[in-house]
Design a protein around this motif. Structure first.
Motif, PDB file in Angstrom:
ATOM      1  N   GLN A 167       0.851  -1.189   0.000  1.00 50.11           N
ATOM      2  CA  GLN A 167       0.000   0.000   0.000  1.00 50.11           C
ATOM      3  C   GLN A 167       0.890   1.244   0.000  1.00 50.11           C
ATOM      4  N   VAL A 168       0.606   2.134  -0.933  1.00 51.71           N
ATOM      5  CA  VAL A 168       1.367   3.372  -1.028  1.00 51.71           C
ATOM      6  C   VAL A 168       1.045   4.277   0.155  1.00 51.71           C
ATOM      7  N   GLN A 169       2.066   4.841   0.745  1.00 47.62           N
ATOM      8  CA  GLN A 169       1.883   5.819   1.817  1.00 47.62           C
ATOM      9  C   GLN A 169       2.531   7.133   1.413  1.00 47.62           C
ATOM     10  N   LEU A 170       1.821   8.207   1.690  1.00 51.66           N
ATOM     11  CA  LEU A 170       2.304   9.550   1.397  1.00 51.66           C
ATOM     12  C   LEU A 170       2.341  10.342   2.689  1.00 51.66           C
ATOM     13  N   VAL A 171       3.436  11.059   2.911  1.00 49.36           N
ATOM     14  CA  VAL A 171       3.592  11.842   4.131  1.00 49.36           C
ATOM     15  C   VAL A 171       4.014  13.260   3.770  1.00 49.36           C
ATOM     16  N   GLU A 172       3.188  14.226   4.192  1.00 48.92           N
ATOM     17  CA  GLU A 172       3.480  15.631   3.933  1.00 48.92           C
ATOM     18  C   GLU A 172       4.279  16.226   5.088  1.00 48.92           C
ATOM     19  N   SER A 173       5.075  17.230   4.758  1.00 47.05           N
ATOM     20  CA  SER A 173       5.797  17.995   5.779  1.00 47.05           C
ATOM     21  C   SER A 173       6.065  19.389   5.243  1.00 47.05           C
ATOM     22  N   GLY A 174       6.427  20.298   6.149  1.00 48.05           N
ATOM     23  CA  GLY A 174       6.815  21.642   5.738  1.00 48.05           C
ATOM     24  C   GLY A 174       5.770  22.710   5.962  1.00 48.05           C
ATOM     25  N   GLY A 175       4.612  22.346   6.483  1.00 50.37           N
ATOM     26  CA  GLY A 175       3.578  23.335   6.718  1.00 50.37           C
ATOM     27  C   GLY A 175       3.885  24.191   7.931  1.00 50.37           C
ATOM     28  N   GLY A 176       2.994  25.132   8.203  1.00 52.07           N
ATOM     29  CA  GLY A 176       3.172  25.993   9.377  1.00 52.07           C
ATOM     30  C   GLY A 176       2.560  27.355   9.171  1.00 52.07           C
ATOM     31  N   LEU A 177       3.007  28.289   9.988  1.00 49.17           N
ATOM     32  CA  LEU A 177       2.506  29.664   9.959  1.00 49.17           C
ATOM     33  C   LEU A 177       3.474  30.549   9.181  1.00 49.17           C
ATOM     34  N   VAL A 178       2.933  31.347   8.283  1.00 45.44           N
ATOM     35  CA  VAL A 178       3.753  32.267   7.492  1.00 45.44           C
ATOM     36  C   VAL A 178       2.989  33.569   7.323  1.00 45.44           C
ATOM     37  N   GLN A 179       3.706  34.658   7.220  1.00 40.64           N
ATOM     38  CA  GLN A 179       3.062  35.960   7.038  1.00 40.64           C
ATOM     39  C   GLN A 179       2.649  36.162   5.579  1.00 40.64           C
ATOM     40  N   PRO A 180       1.650  36.979   5.351  1.00 41.00           N
ATOM     41  CA  PRO A 180       1.283  37.298   3.965  1.00 41.00           C
ATOM     42  C   PRO A 180       2.476  37.825   3.188  1.00 41.00           C
ATOM     43  N   GLY A 181       2.594  37.342   1.940  1.00 38.44           N
ATOM     44  CA  GLY A 181       3.737  37.705   1.126  1.00 38.44           C
ATOM     45  C   GLY A 181       4.924  36.791   1.284  1.00 38.44           C
ATOM     46  N   GLY A 182       4.870  35.911   2.251  1.00 40.14           N
ATOM     47  CA  GLY A 182       5.973  35.003   2.515  1.00 40.14           C
ATOM     48  C   GLY A 182       5.939  33.766   1.637  1.00 40.14           C
ATOM     49  N   SER A 183       6.916  32.891   1.880  1.00 42.88           N
ATOM     50  CA  SER A 183       7.058  31.664   1.086  1.00 42.88           C
ATOM     51  C   SER A 183       7.137  30.447   1.996  1.00 42.88           C
ATOM     52  N   LEU A 184       6.759  29.326   1.424  1.00 45.50           N
ATOM     53  CA  LEU A 184       6.797  28.058   2.151  1.00 45.50           C
ATOM     54  C   LEU A 184       6.905  26.941   1.117  1.00 45.50           C
ATOM     55  N   THR A 185       7.617  25.877   1.474  1.00 47.71           N
ATOM     56  CA  THR A 185       7.702  24.713   0.590  1.00 47.71           C
ATOM     57  C   THR A 185       7.159  23.494   1.309  1.00 47.71           C
ATOM     58  N   LEU A 186       6.226  22.827   0.667  1.00 42.00           N
ATOM     59  CA  LEU A 186       5.688  21.579   1.185  1.00 42.00           C
ATOM     60  C   LEU A 186       6.394  20.402   0.531  1.00 42.00           C
ATOM     61  N   ASP A 187       6.683  19.395   1.325  1.00 43.02           N
ATOM     62  CA  ASP A 187       7.303  18.171   0.836  1.00 43.02           C
ATOM     63  C   ASP A 187       6.320  17.009   0.955  1.00 43.02           C
ATOM     64  N   CYS A 188       6.395  16.084   0.016  1.00 46.40           N
ATOM     65  CA  CYS A 188       5.597  14.858   0.082  1.00 46.40           C
ATOM     66  C   CYS A 188       6.529  13.682  -0.198  1.00 46.40           C
ATOM     67  N   ALA A 189       6.637  12.800   0.778  1.00 46.08           N
ATOM     68  CA  ALA A 189       7.480  11.618   0.647  1.00 46.08           C
ATOM     69  C   ALA A 189       6.608  10.392   0.416  1.00 46.08           C
ATOM     70  N   ALA A 190       6.947   9.614  -0.597  1.00 44.66           N
ATOM     71  CA  ALA A 190       6.206   8.390  -0.903  1.00 44.66           C
ATOM     72  C   ALA A 190       6.973   7.167  -0.411  1.00 44.66           C
ATOM     73  N   SER A 191       6.242   6.153   0.002  1.00 44.02           N
ATOM     74  CA  SER A 191       6.860   4.921   0.514  1.00 44.02           C
ATOM     75  C   SER A 191       7.400   4.045  -0.595  1.00 44.02           C
ATOM     76  N   GLU A 192       6.997   4.352  -1.828  1.00 41.58           N
ATOM     77  CA  GLU A 192       7.465   3.557  -2.969  1.00 41.58           C
ATOM     78  C   GLU A 192       7.829   4.503  -4.110  1.00 41.58           C
ATOM     79  N   SER A 193       8.530   3.952  -5.093  1.00 37.75           N
ATOM     80  CA  SER A 193       8.928   4.745  -6.248  1.00 37.75           C
ATOM     81  C   SER A 193       7.753   4.816  -7.222  1.00 37.75           C
ATOM     82  N   ILE A 194       6.904   5.827  -7.036  1.00 41.32           N
ATOM     83  CA  ILE A 194       5.674   5.912  -7.822  1.00 41.32           C
ATOM     84  C   ILE A 194       5.595   7.140  -8.710  1.00 41.32           C
ATOM     85  N   PHE A 195       6.291   8.193  -8.332  1.00 42.73           N
ATOM     86  CA  PHE A 195       6.077   9.457  -9.031  1.00 42.73           C
ATOM     87  C   PHE A 195       6.633   9.455 -10.446  1.00 42.73           C
ATOM     88  N   ARG A 196       7.594   8.594 -10.720  1.00 37.80           N
ATOM     89  CA  ARG A 196       8.188   8.576 -12.056  1.00 37.80           C
ATOM     90  C   ARG A 196       7.180   8.100 -13.098  1.00 37.80           C
TER      91      ARG A 196
END
Length: 115
Positions: free
Chosen positions: A1-30
């Protein structure tokens, strides 16, 4: 079963930047489409950005020009770079993969844009 885990969220001010990451348990994105969705309080879940195995990207009108989706096949990762964030970008963000006609979802991560 494929598992996906997000990270990188949080609080940011307007105009700011943020990067979200998603890690997969298997090689699926290709070989499969990956996407980011978001769900605001009291609203339905909607797609924000997607990327196909061939590298074609699609964005919601509300984020086009501000968000960028990318992936690293070797690391089984998908990213969402978010720039010039606005209060209306506040939402739970979900990583999604479409594998063999079946949708897989992460548990979601909260992004809050507020001063």
């Amino acid at each position: 079963q494929v598992q996906l885990v997000e990270s990188g969220g949080g609080l940011v001010q307007p105009g700011g930047s943020l990067t979200l990451d998603c890690a997969a348990s298997e090689s699926i994105f290709r070989l499969n489409r990956a996407a980011w969705y978001r769900q605001r309080p009291g609203r339905e879940r909607v797609m924000v950005a997607s990327i196909t195995p061939g590298g074609s990207r699609n964005y919601a009108d509300s984020v086009r020009g501000r968000f960028t989706i990318s992936r690293d096949n070797a690391k089984n990762m998908v990213y969402l770079q978010m720039n010039n964030l606005k209060p209306e970008d506040t939402a739970d963000y979900y990583c999604n993969a479409l594998v063999g006609g079946r949708n897989y979802w992460g548990k979601g991560i909260l992004v809050t844009v507020s001063s």
